[in-house]
Motif scaffolding. Structure first.
Motif, PDB file in Angstrom:
ATOM      1  N   ALA A   3      93.601  -0.351  46.364  1.00  0.00           N
ATOM      2  CA  ALA A   3      94.185   0.964  46.087  1.00  0.00           C
ATOM      3  C   ALA A   3      95.708   1.002  46.218  1.00  0.00           C
ATOM      4  N   LEU A   4      96.324  -0.050  46.746  1.00  0.00           N
ATOM      5  CA  LEU A   4      97.779  -0.056  46.930  1.00  0.00           C
ATOM      6  C   LEU A   4      98.484  -0.293  45.597  1.00  0.00           C
ATOM      7  N   ASP A   5      99.559   0.439  45.367  1.00  0.00           N
ATOM      8  CA  ASP A   5     100.325   0.218  44.140  1.00  0.00           C
ATOM      9  C   ASP A   5     101.445  -0.788  44.393  1.00  0.00           C
ATOM     10  N   ALA A   6     102.149  -1.167  43.330  1.00  0.00           N
ATOM     11  CA  ALA A   6     103.198  -2.183  43.430  1.00  0.00           C
ATOM     12  C   ALA A   6     104.291  -1.762  44.401  1.00  0.00           C
ATOM     13  N   GLY A   7     104.629  -0.490  44.418  1.00  0.00           N
ATOM     14  CA  GLY A   7     105.650  -0.013  45.356  1.00  0.00           C
ATOM     15  C   GLY A   7     105.218  -0.179  46.797  1.00  0.00           C
ATOM     16  N   ALA A   8     103.959   0.106  47.076  1.00  0.00           N
ATOM     17  CA  ALA A   8     103.438  -0.061  48.436  1.00  0.00           C
ATOM     18  C   ALA A   8     103.432  -1.529  48.835  1.00  0.00           C
ATOM     19  N   LEU A   9     103.061  -2.402  47.917  1.00  0.00           N
ATOM     20  CA  LEU A   9     103.015  -3.834  48.221  1.00  0.00           C
ATOM     21  C   LEU A   9     104.395  -4.392  48.540  1.00  0.00           C
ATOM     22  N   ALA A  10     105.430  -3.768  48.004  1.00  0.00           N
ATOM     23  CA  ALA A  10     106.800  -4.241  48.216  1.00  0.00           C
ATOM     24  C   ALA A  10     107.447  -3.657  49.466  1.00  0.00           C
ATOM     25  N   ARG A  11     106.814  -2.673  50.093  1.00  0.00           N
ATOM     26  CA  ARG A  11     107.403  -2.059  51.290  1.00  0.00           C
ATOM     27  C   ARG A  11     107.480  -3.063  52.418  1.00  0.00           C
ATOM     28  N   SER A  12     108.469  -2.892  53.255  1.00  0.00           N
ATOM     29  CA  SER A  12     108.737  -3.828  54.347  1.00  0.00           C
ATOM     30  C   SER A  12     108.018  -3.395  55.623  1.00  0.00           C
ATOM     31  N   VAL A  13     107.493  -4.376  56.347  1.00  0.00           N
ATOM     32  CA  VAL A  13     106.876  -4.166  57.655  1.00  0.00           C
ATOM     33  C   VAL A  13     107.375  -5.262  58.595  1.00  0.00           C
ATOM     34  N   THR A  14     107.229  -5.028  59.882  1.00  0.00           N
ATOM     35  CA  THR A  14     107.544  -6.051  60.877  1.00  0.00           C
ATOM     36  C   THR A  14     106.275  -6.361  61.647  1.00  0.00           C
ATOM     37  N   HIS A  15     105.924  -7.634  61.658  1.00  0.00           N
ATOM     38  CA  HIS A  15     104.751  -8.096  62.405  1.00  0.00           C
ATOM     39  C   HIS A  15     105.182  -9.312  63.217  1.00  0.00           C
ATOM     40  N   ALA A  16     104.916  -9.269  64.508  1.00  0.00           N
ATOM     41  CA  ALA A  16     105.243 -10.377  65.416  1.00  0.00           C
ATOM     42  C   ALA A  16     106.716 -10.770  65.305  1.00  0.00           C
ATOM     43  N   GLY A  17     107.563  -9.756  65.147  1.00  0.00           N
ATOM     44  CA  GLY A  17     108.996  -9.994  65.080  1.00  0.00           C
ATOM     45  C   GLY A  17     109.504 -10.487  63.737  1.00  0.00           C
ATOM     46  N   GLU A  18     108.632 -10.613  62.768  1.00  0.00           N
ATOM     47  CA  GLU A  18     109.010 -11.096  61.434  1.00  0.00           C
ATOM     48  C   GLU A  18     108.942  -9.958  60.428  1.00  0.00           C
ATOM     49  N   ARG A  19     109.960  -9.873  59.560  1.00  0.00           N
ATOM     50  CA  ARG A  19     109.959  -8.906  58.467  1.00  0.00           C
ATOM     51  C   ARG A  19     109.267  -9.531  57.271  1.00  0.00           C
ATOM     52  N   LEU A  20     108.360  -8.802  56.680  1.00  0.00           N
ATOM     53  CA  LEU A  20     107.709  -9.237  55.463  1.00  0.00           C
ATOM     54  C   LEU A  20     107.269  -8.014  54.690  1.00  0.00           C
ATOM     55  N   ASP A  21     106.927  -8.205  53.444  1.00  0.00           N
ATOM     56  CA  ASP A  21     106.451  -7.064  52.679  1.00  0.00           C
ATOM     57  C   ASP A  21     104.944  -6.906  52.896  1.00  0.00           C
ATOM     58  N   VAL A  22     104.412  -5.775  52.464  1.00  0.00           N
ATOM     59  CA  VAL A  22     102.982  -5.495  52.645  1.00  0.00           C
ATOM     60  C   VAL A  22     102.139  -6.574  51.975  1.00  0.00           C
ATOM     61  N   ALA A  23     102.539  -7.025  50.797  1.00  0.00           N
ATOM     62  CA  ALA A  23     101.795  -8.094  50.124  1.00  0.00           C
ATOM     63  C   ALA A  23     101.758  -9.351  50.995  1.00  0.00           C
ATOM     64  N   GLY A  24     102.867  -9.684  51.623  1.00  0.00           N
ATOM     65  CA  GLY A  24     102.909 -10.837  52.518  1.00  0.00           C
ATOM     66  C   GLY A  24     102.012 -10.653  53.727  1.00  0.00           C
ATOM     67  N   LEU A  25     101.951  -9.424  54.235  1.00  0.00           N
ATOM     68  CA  LEU A  25     101.070  -9.146  55.371  1.00  0.00           C
ATOM     69  C   LEU A  25      99.605  -9.276  54.961  1.00  0.00           C
ATOM     70  N   LEU A  26      99.273  -8.879  53.744  1.00  0.00           N
ATOM     71  CA  LEU A  26      97.900  -9.035  53.271  1.00  0.00           C
ATOM     72  C   LEU A  26      97.539 -10.509  53.090  1.00  0.00           C
TER      73      LEU A  26
END
Length: 136
Positions: A89-112
């Motif tokens: 259900a995520l769109d391309a804009g959501a997949l490109a949003r930035s998150v921080t996990h374990a001190g690392e910045r990545l986009d939502v697609a990278g987190l998936l």
């Protein structure tokens, strides 16, 4: 490698998670299907850990995108099915949003993708433990 080298659509990421979670071979479902009798105690820890980390990932995704979080009452099996549809259900804009996990910045697609790798890592551990007898 950069994030742009791994551009996946929501459908492709959902398929990746679906395979990690449910494929007939080399998935959590397949690994758990090999458990017979009294399971090794580490299997319980691994399945609980997977549920906790998947909820953590989806909490980060929800905060970044406004996507829903998994229902509270879902155990690992239902959570794995839920996340496949949530990823789809995520769109391309959501997949490109930035998150921080374990001190690392990545986009939502990278987190998936991390979620899928993490899932398979532990599926292998579960499979290795599935045939081991429980020791007191």
């Amino acid at each position: 490698m950069t994030a742009s080298e791994f551009e996946f659509s929501a459908d492709q990421l959902a398929a990746l998670l679906d395979e990690a979670n449910h494929a007939p071979w080399e998935s959590v479902r397949a690994a758990l299907g090999g458990v017979e009798g009294q399971p090794h105690p580490r299997i319980g820890w691994l399945t609980a850990h997977l549920a906790v980390t998947k909820r953590e990932y989806w909490g980060l995704i929800a905060a970044a995108t406004g996507a829903p979080t998994p229902p509270d009452g879902y155990g690992l099996t239902r959570l794995m099915a839920w996340e496949v549809e949530a990823a789809r259900a995520l769109d391309a804009g959501a997949l490109a949003r930035s998150v921080t996990h374990a001190g690392e910045r990545l986009d939502v697609a990278g987190l998936l993708r991390l979620n899928a790798r993490h899932t398979i890592w532990h599926a292998g551990q579960i499979a290795a433990l599935a045939g081991r007898p429980r020791t007191a």
